[in-house]
Design a protein around this motif. Structure first.
Motif, PDB file in Angstrom:
ATOM      1  N   GLU A   1      10.853   4.134  -9.355  1.00  0.00           N
ATOM      2  CA  GLU A   1      11.308   3.037  -8.499  1.00  0.00           C
ATOM      3  C   GLU A   1      10.218   2.532  -7.556  1.00  0.00           C
ATOM      4  O   GLU A   1      10.461   1.632  -6.754  1.00  0.00           O
ATOM      5  N   GLN A   2       9.021   3.102  -7.635  1.00  0.00           N
ATOM      6  CA  GLN A   2       7.913   2.631  -6.816  1.00  0.00           C
ATOM      7  C   GLN A   2       7.522   1.217  -7.254  1.00  0.00           C
ATOM      8  O   GLN A   2       7.556   0.896  -8.443  1.00  0.00           O
ATOM      9  N   ILE A   3       7.126   0.376  -6.308  1.00  0.00           N
ATOM     10  CA  ILE A   3       6.703  -0.979  -6.652  1.00  0.00           C
ATOM     11  C   ILE A   3       5.192  -1.105  -6.501  1.00  0.00           C
ATOM     12  O   ILE A   3       4.575  -0.395  -5.691  1.00  0.00           O
ATOM     13  N   GLU A   4       4.610  -2.019  -7.276  1.00  0.00           N
ATOM     14  CA  GLU A   4       3.150  -2.140  -7.282  1.00  0.00           C
ATOM     15  C   GLU A   4       2.589  -2.516  -5.916  1.00  0.00           C
ATOM     16  O   GLU A   4       1.501  -2.073  -5.554  1.00  0.00           O
TER      17      GLU A   4
ATOM     18  N   PRO B   1       7.034   7.190   0.449  1.00  0.00           N
ATOM     19  CA  PRO B   1       7.633   8.531   0.503  1.00  0.00           C
ATOM     20  C   PRO B   1       9.141   8.485   0.287  1.00  0.00           C
ATOM     21  O   PRO B   1       9.836   7.593   0.786  1.00  0.00           O
ATOM     22  N   GLY B   2       9.636   9.460  -0.484  1.00  0.00           N
ATOM     23  CA  GLY B   2      11.063   9.589  -0.710  1.00  0.00           C
ATOM     24  C   GLY B   2      11.621   8.708  -1.804  1.00  0.00           C
ATOM     25  O   GLY B   2      12.809   8.787  -2.116  1.00  0.00           O
TER      26      GLY B   2
END
Length: 243
Positions: A168-171, A162-163
């Motif tokens: 920029e999310q990582i696997e 969240p946020g």
């Protein structure tokens, strides 16, 4: 814009084929042959026919089916083991391995002809697995994407951090996360459609939709149709709205 989505499969080919039949029936009712079918990940482990599931999906895509197949944490662990028998997925507790009975890697390898995979030396099991798992299956699993976005829905196996912006999310989070994602009530800017955390029935939480109805543990495999942020579950008799 319509999309179909299917929860965690976990080696249950017969359930998957039944669910695809329900989707075909909904397509026939709506006249829509274009909407994609998104498989939310965890193709393998625990169930009786992981090989059959992988081959069914691989062949379908090869033959032109409009299917999207996402990577789950179990799929990633399978691929990791095939690369290196000592592989330890960073999302997995250090005291567990993919071949531990709780994870279900043994039944996956048995579906490929590797007998008693959880009860023999890992090096021997790995050598047999490399010989018996088709190269096409390895390439298919390793190439699975971790996320798919369409209209107002974001499809991912486990959830998001969240946020954090999507870019920029990582696997590790996309295939493993539970908290703080599950308890976060904020709108994420899109409906997050996920599995990974088994529950009794498909549930819409407003900001996210959990499709993992526990096929890995003897529960049903579930499918939904999504239009905007409206969701219907597909049952034997057709659509049922999900609140």
């Amino acid at each position: 814009m319509r999309s179909y989505a299917i929860g965690d499969i976990h080696g249950h080919l017969s359930l998957l084929q039944e669910i695809h039949g329900r989707i075909a029936a909904d397509r026939a009712r709506t006249g829509d042959d274009e909407a994609p079918v998104v498989h939310i990940g965890d193709l393998v482990d625990r169930g009786p026919d992981s090989r059959g599931v992988v081959e069914y999906l691989r062949q379908g895509i090869e033959q032109g089916e409009n299917w999207v197949v996402l990577k789950g944490n179990h799929d990633r662990m399978f691929a990791g083991f095939l690369r290196d028998p000592a592989h330890q997925d960073p999302g997995l507790r250090g005291d567990l391995s993919w071949l531990h009975p709780r994870l279900g890697g043994g039944p996956t390898l048995e579906s490929y002809g590797v007998a008693h995979a959880a009860d023999r030396p890992v090096a021997i099991v790995h050598r047999e697995a490399v010989a018996l798992v088709p190269a096409e299956h390895v390439a298919f699993i390793e190439a699975l994407p971790a996320v798919y976005r369409r209209d107002e829905a974001l499809f991912v196996h486990a959830g998001i951090r969240p946020g954090v912006p999507l870019a920029e999310q990582i696997e590790d989070d996309l295939v493993w996360i539970r908290e703080p994602f599950l308890s976060d009530p904020r709108d994420h800017g899109m409906l997050v459609v996920h599995g990974h955390t088994a529950i009794d029935a498909v549930t819409h939480y407003g900001n996210r939709l959990n499709l993992d109805s526990g096929a890995a543990y003897g529960g049903p495999l579930s499918a939904v149709v999504i239009e905007g942020r409206s969701v219907w579950q597909l049952g034997p008799e057709g659509r049922r709205p999900i609140a």
